[in-house]
Scaffold this motif. Structure first.
Motif, PDB file in Angstrom:
ATOM      1  N   MET A  55      77.306 -33.235  91.276  1.00 49.93           N
ATOM      2  CA  MET A  55      76.340 -34.456  89.996  1.00 49.93           C
ATOM      3  C   MET A  55      76.555 -33.803  88.688  1.00 49.93           C
ATOM      4  SD  MET A  55      72.470 -35.186  90.129  1.00 49.93           S
ATOM      5  CE  MET A  55      72.283 -35.866  91.651  1.00 49.93           C
ATOM      6  N   CYS A  56      77.674 -34.536  87.450  1.00 51.22           N
ATOM      7  CA  CYS A  56      77.615 -34.915  86.889  1.00 51.22           C
ATOM      8  C   CYS A  56      77.060 -34.273  86.011  1.00 51.22           C
ATOM      9  CB  CYS A  56      78.514 -35.350  86.534  1.00 51.22           C
ATOM     10  SG  CYS A  56      78.597 -37.492  85.571  1.00 51.22           S
ATOM     11  N   SER A  57      76.748 -33.860  84.681  1.00 54.40           N
ATOM     12  CA  SER A  57      75.636 -33.892  83.401  1.00 54.40           C
ATOM     13  C   SER A  57      74.665 -34.526  83.154  1.00 54.40           C
ATOM     14  CB  SER A  57      75.953 -33.186  81.822  1.00 54.40           C
ATOM     15  OG  SER A  57      75.856 -31.543  83.032  1.00 54.40           O
ATOM     16  N   PHE A  58      75.243 -36.043  83.213  1.00 48.80           N
ATOM     17  CA  PHE A  58      74.566 -37.152  82.403  1.00 48.80           C
ATOM     18  C   PHE A  58      74.401 -38.112  84.305  1.00 48.80           C
ATOM     19  CE2 PHE A  58      79.202 -37.707  82.029  1.00 48.80           C
ATOM     20  CZ  PHE A  58      79.526 -38.643  83.170  1.00 48.80           C
ATOM     21  N   ALA A  59      74.395 -37.761  85.019  1.00 47.26           N
ATOM     22  CA  ALA A  59      73.596 -38.446  86.314  1.00 47.26           C
ATOM     23  C   ALA A  59      72.847 -37.284  86.469  1.00 47.26           C
ATOM     24  CB  ALA A  59      75.018 -37.820  87.703  1.00 47.26           C
ATOM     25  N   VAL A  60      73.118 -36.101  86.730  1.00 44.86           N
ATOM     26  CA  VAL A  60      71.657 -35.244  86.543  1.00 44.86           C
ATOM     27  C   VAL A  60      70.841 -35.798  84.726  1.00 44.86           C
ATOM     28  CG1 VAL A  60      70.524 -32.567  85.853  1.00 44.86           C
ATOM     29  CG2 VAL A  60      72.719 -33.230  87.145  1.00 44.86           C
ATOM     30  N   ALA A  61      70.948 -36.331  83.844  1.00 49.60           N
ATOM     31  CA  ALA A  61      70.016 -36.668  83.028  1.00 49.60           C
ATOM     32  C   ALA A  61      69.811 -37.927  83.565  1.00 49.60           C
ATOM     33  CB  ALA A  61      70.825 -36.877  81.520  1.00 49.60           C
ATOM     34  N   LEU A  62      70.059 -38.459  84.352  1.00 48.63           N
ATOM     35  CA  LEU A  62      69.352 -40.011  84.711  1.00 48.63           C
ATOM     36  C   LEU A  62      68.276 -39.457  85.838  1.00 48.63           C
ATOM     37  CD1 LEU A  62      72.333 -42.493  85.321  1.00 48.63           C
ATOM     38  CD2 LEU A  62      71.010 -42.354  82.676  1.00 48.63           C
ATOM     39  N   ALA A  63      68.120 -38.844  86.885  1.00 47.90           N
ATOM     40  CA  ALA A  63      67.203 -37.971  87.444  1.00 47.90           C
ATOM     41  C   ALA A  63      66.663 -37.756  86.680  1.00 47.90           C
ATOM     42  CB  ALA A  63      68.277 -37.401  88.558  1.00 47.90           C
ATOM     43  N   LEU A  64      66.925 -36.895  86.172  1.00 49.43           N
ATOM     44  CA  LEU A  64      65.323 -36.103  84.959  1.00 49.43           C
ATOM     45  C   LEU A  64      64.666 -37.477  84.028  1.00 49.43           C
ATOM     46  CD1 LEU A  64      66.584 -33.234  85.098  1.00 49.43           C
ATOM     47  CD2 LEU A  64      64.930 -33.602  86.301  1.00 49.43           C
ATOM     48  N   GLY A  65      65.066 -38.512  84.066  1.00 51.42           N
ATOM     49  CA  GLY A  65      65.023 -39.229  82.492  1.00 51.42           C
ATOM     50  C   GLY A  65      65.429 -39.372  81.109  1.00 51.42           C
ATOM     51  N   GLY A  66      66.478 -38.618  81.336  1.00 49.70           N
ATOM     52  CA  GLY A  66      67.820 -38.229  80.555  1.00 49.70           C
ATOM     53  C   GLY A  66      67.781 -39.715  79.707  1.00 49.70           C
ATOM     54  N   PHE A  79      82.199 -51.829  74.766  1.00 40.97           N
ATOM     55  CA  PHE A  79      82.714 -50.383  75.206  1.00 40.97           C
ATOM     56  C   PHE A  79      82.273 -49.797  76.046  1.00 40.97           C
ATOM     57  CE2 PHE A  79      84.369 -51.244  70.968  1.00 40.97           C
ATOM     58  CZ  PHE A  79      85.878 -50.979  71.031  1.00 40.97           C
ATOM     59  N   GLU A  80      82.411 -50.052  77.377  1.00 45.14           N
ATOM     60  CA  GLU A  80      81.766 -48.557  78.329  1.00 45.14           C
ATOM     61  C   GLU A  80      80.127 -47.958  77.438  1.00 45.14           C
ATOM     62  OE1 GLU A  80      80.850 -49.709  81.436  1.00 45.14           O
ATOM     63  OE2 GLU A  80      81.740 -52.038  80.917  1.00 45.14           O
ATOM     64  N   SER A  81      79.350 -48.175  77.891  1.00 44.44           N
ATOM     65  CA  SER A  81      78.569 -46.471  77.778  1.00 44.44           C
ATOM     66  C   SER A  81      78.826 -44.929  78.017  1.00 44.44           C
ATOM     67  CB  SER A  81      77.039 -46.983  77.965  1.00 44.44           C
ATOM     68  OG  SER A  81      77.295 -46.847  79.731  1.00 44.44           O
ATOM     69  N   GLN A  82      79.784 -44.802  79.402  1.00 45.07           N
ATOM     70  CA  GLN A  82      80.143 -43.492  79.638  1.00 45.07           C
ATOM     71  C   GLN A  82      81.457 -43.462  78.869  1.00 45.07           C
ATOM     72  OE1 GLN A  82      77.776 -42.003  80.879  1.00 45.07           O
ATOM     73  NE2 GLN A  82      75.944 -43.210  81.216  1.00 45.07           N
ATOM     74  N   LEU A 123      82.198 -37.205  71.966  1.00 51.58           N
ATOM     75  CA  LEU A 123      81.063 -38.303  71.927  1.00 51.58           C
ATOM     76  C   LEU A 123      80.396 -38.834  72.996  1.00 51.58           C
ATOM     77  CD1 LEU A 123      78.339 -38.361  70.180  1.00 51.58           C
ATOM     78  CD2 LEU A 123      79.743 -40.124  69.097  1.00 51.58           C
ATOM     79  N   ARG A 124      79.558 -38.779  73.417  1.00 48.54           N
ATOM     80  CA  ARG A 124      80.255 -40.502  75.141  1.00 48.54           C
ATOM     81  C   ARG A 124      79.275 -41.243  74.174  1.00 48.54           C
ATOM     82  NH1 ARG A 124      75.583 -41.366  79.417  1.00 48.54           N
ATOM     83  NH2 ARG A 124      73.502 -40.554  77.322  1.00 48.54           N
ATOM     84  N   ILE A 125      80.014 -42.396  74.506  1.00 52.22           N
ATOM     85  CA  ILE A 125      79.074 -43.809  73.249  1.00 52.22           C
ATOM     86  C   ILE A 125      78.020 -44.090  73.561  1.00 52.22           C
ATOM     87  CG2 ILE A 125      79.736 -45.997  73.669  1.00 52.22           C
ATOM     88  CD1 ILE A 125      83.203 -45.599  73.668  1.00 52.22           C
ATOM     89  N   GLN A 126      77.448 -43.921  74.879  1.00 58.73           N
ATOM     90  CA  GLN A 126      76.055 -43.846  74.652  1.00 58.73           C
ATOM     91  C   GLN A 126      75.311 -43.141  74.242  1.00 58.73           C
ATOM     92  OE1 GLN A 126      74.562 -46.548  76.417  1.00 58.73           O
ATOM     93  NE2 GLN A 126      72.382 -45.849  76.490  1.00 58.73           N
ATOM     94  N   ASN A 127      75.337 -42.034  73.834  1.00 61.15           N
ATOM     95  CA  ASN A 127      74.671 -41.325  72.781  1.00 61.15           C
ATOM     96  C   ASN A 127      74.743 -42.127  71.603  1.00 61.15           C
ATOM     97  OD1 ASN A 127      75.493 -39.140  74.916  1.00 61.15           O
ATOM     98  ND2 ASN A 127      73.469 -38.062  74.043  1.00 61.15           N
ATOM     99  N   LEU A 128      76.157 -42.622  71.441  1.00 60.85           N
ATOM    100  CA  LEU A 128      76.131 -43.198  69.709  1.00 60.85           C
ATOM    101  C   LEU A 128      75.246 -44.168  69.650  1.00 60.85           C
ATOM    102  CD1 LEU A 128      77.170 -43.307  67.343  1.00 60.85           C
ATOM    103  CD2 LEU A 128      79.255 -44.790  68.339  1.00 60.85           C
ATOM    104  N   TRP A 129      75.254 -45.301  71.057  1.00 59.00           N
ATOM    105  CA  TRP A 129      74.527 -46.578  70.967  1.00 59.00           C
ATOM    106  C   TRP A 129      72.936 -45.530  70.298  1.00 59.00           C
ATOM    107  CZ3 TRP A 129      78.305 -48.301  69.886  1.00 59.00           C
ATOM    108  CH2 TRP A 129      79.361 -48.642  70.349  1.00 59.00           C
TER     109      TRP A 129
END
Length: 496
Positions: A1-12, A138-141, A476-482
């Protein structure tokens, strides 16, 4: 599982919102504009110390902030200019000062694998995204690759578009803004420090916010209340007066590379704890609030090991968040015999050198930490000289000689999490269900104390933790910019 998948699981990422979000809706209609501004900024070289390039950056920033209604000025003189932008709100709740920087770390273009550092590109999780001028979303990932995409041009673009979104949807920020853009953060912030000394009254605010550094690896937006300081040196040990043939003089000539390796190894135990006497003695203890904040932070040790392919971290029984509040000692570079990149030669080198870096925490004095290292070297039997080569007599008298070239360091400020203005920022960022991480100390360094010594100060990290800042393939992940745009808008309209 990549970091942003982990983040989702943890409420990221942000929790679902109960009501429509006007800023998010505006952003969705202007994604092309936002990404184009970021690509335009990133395409201008900005390595700290290259004044002509950094001035081009400053001129573009002047234009972008002026377009949003700011009154903008640039400092004169040698070096990279400080860009200072002022926006006054009608009947403001108060004044916010925002600190960002627009310079970046040096680059080696041959190390970049996605695109060249100043020819930014966009990649999805599967490969490059073709450039399409007609694209409006633009896709968030997806990720934007290029030097300073995350450190610190992405946050600059978030600030700009938060202001524009608020003006388009609700009248604008309810706080007056003072935005100071440092062009030399990666090289000591000399011009910014001079600007702050001369223009302290213009920077004075109800709250200062430094916008730099990565989010916590859980993916949650991160507030920090202190930063690391720094100290360090270049250390050189000696063998013969010149390189000697390894066949003719092997087993006779002292090998400085071996000596240096043993000396450096003596500075840490097998678990990674620094063994230099009194190295941790003056560290300011964490408060009860600080400790609770660490306990409330998602534990990401397993994900970190997987992401960075580390089987056993240093002092693996302790969490990273706690160790951020202890000083570090790292060897950033070693050199002997011309280095591995030089043509091979069968000679025992005359010297071997290492660059030692210490990241400090609150309570530690840089000069004192350097002196502790020097004392440790002496206890290993070395005669130590500072800032010069040993004399011939010293070389004939002392079997073990080390030269130290210390560098000027910086202290590590930290402020209270219980400050009322800090609590106001937390309330603003969590009012729509977001979960935050609060760190007593950020891993990086910046001129935080310029503000924290004069006014309430917090730091806010919006960019992805795996952004490769300072290295090749910075992104920079685009979702972080949004999310950064929305969260900056929340801060600019927060209740006092």
């Amino acid at each position: 599982m990549c970091s942003f998948a982990v983040a989702l699981a943890l409420g990221g990422s942000a929790a679902p919102f109960a009501q429509p979000r006007p800023v998010a809706a505006w952003r969705a209609q202007h994604e092309r504009q936002i990404v184009d501004e970021l690509l335009q900024l990133v395409s201008i070289p900005n390595v700290a110390g290259t004044d002509a390039d950094t001035r081009r950056n400053a001129d573009l920033l002047d234009t972008l902030f002026t377009r949003r209604g700011f009154k903008v000025e640039q400092t004169d003189g040698p070096g990279s200019p400080v860009v200072f932008a002022r926006l006054d709100a009608p009947s403001p709740s108060g004044v916010l000062t925002l600190y960002l920087h627009y310079d970046g770390q040096p680059v080696n273009a041959t190390e970049w694998t996605r695109c060249k550092p100043f020819a930014p590109c966009i990649h999805s999780t599967t490969g490059p995204v073709a450039s399409d001028p007609a694209r409006t979303s633009f896709e968030s990932q997806w990720r934007v690759y290029g030097r300073s995409a995350s450190d610190d041009k992405g946050p600059i673009v978030a600030v700009l578009n938060a202001v524009e979104a608020l003006r388009a949807t609700g009248g604008g920020p309810t706080w007056s803004l003072r935005v100071v853009l440092d062009g030399e953060e990666e090289a000591g912030s000399g011009n910014f420090r001079r600007f702050a000394a001369a223009r302290g009254a213009d920077l004075k605010a109800d709250l200062a916010i430094t916008l730099d550094g990565p989010r916590h690896p859980s993916g949650r937006p991160t507030l920090y209340f202190g930063v690391r300081g720094g100290a360090g040196m270049t250390l050189t040990v000696y063998g013969a007066k010149n390189d000697l043939h390894s066949g003719n003089y092997g087993n006779w000539a002292p090998d400085p590379s071996m000596r240096l390796a043993r000396l450096l190894a003596s500075m840490k135990d097998d678990k990674g704890r620094v063994t230099i006497e009194h190295f941790y003695r003056d560290v300011t203890p964490l408060s009860a609030t600080d400790m609770r904040a660490i306990e409330d932070t998602p534990n990401i040790e397993v994900a970190l090991k997987r992401d960075f392919l580390v089987a056993l971290p240093e002092r693996g029984e302790e969490r990273l968040e706690k160790k951020l509040n202890e000083p570090t000692l790292s060897i950033l570079a070693m050199e002997a015999g011309g280095g591995l990149g030089a043509p091979a030669r069968s000679a025992i080198p005359a010297t071997a050198s290492a660059r030692i870096e210490m990241r400090l925490v609150n309570g530690l004095d840089p000069a004192k930490q350097n002196a502790l290292v020097a004392d440790h070297i002496r206890r290993q039997g070395y005669f130590v000289v500072e800032g010069r080569d040993p004399t011939d007599l010293e070389r004939l008298t002392h079997a073990l000689i080390a030269r130290m070239d210390p560098r000027a360091g910086s202290t590590a400020p930290r402020v209270s999490m219980d400050d009322p203005m800090a609590r106001a920022v937390v309330a603003a960022l969590t009012r729509d269900g977001r979960q935050l991480v609060r760190l007593p100390t950020l891993g990086g360094s910046m001129p935080f104390s310029t503000f924290s010594s004069q006014m309430p100060t917090v730091g806010f990290s919006m960019v992805n933790h795996d952004n490769n800042q300072h290295g090749p393939d910075e992104n920079l992940r685009i979702q972080n910019l949004w999310e950064g745009i929305e969260m900056m808008a929340a801060i600019m309209t927060m209740a006092r």
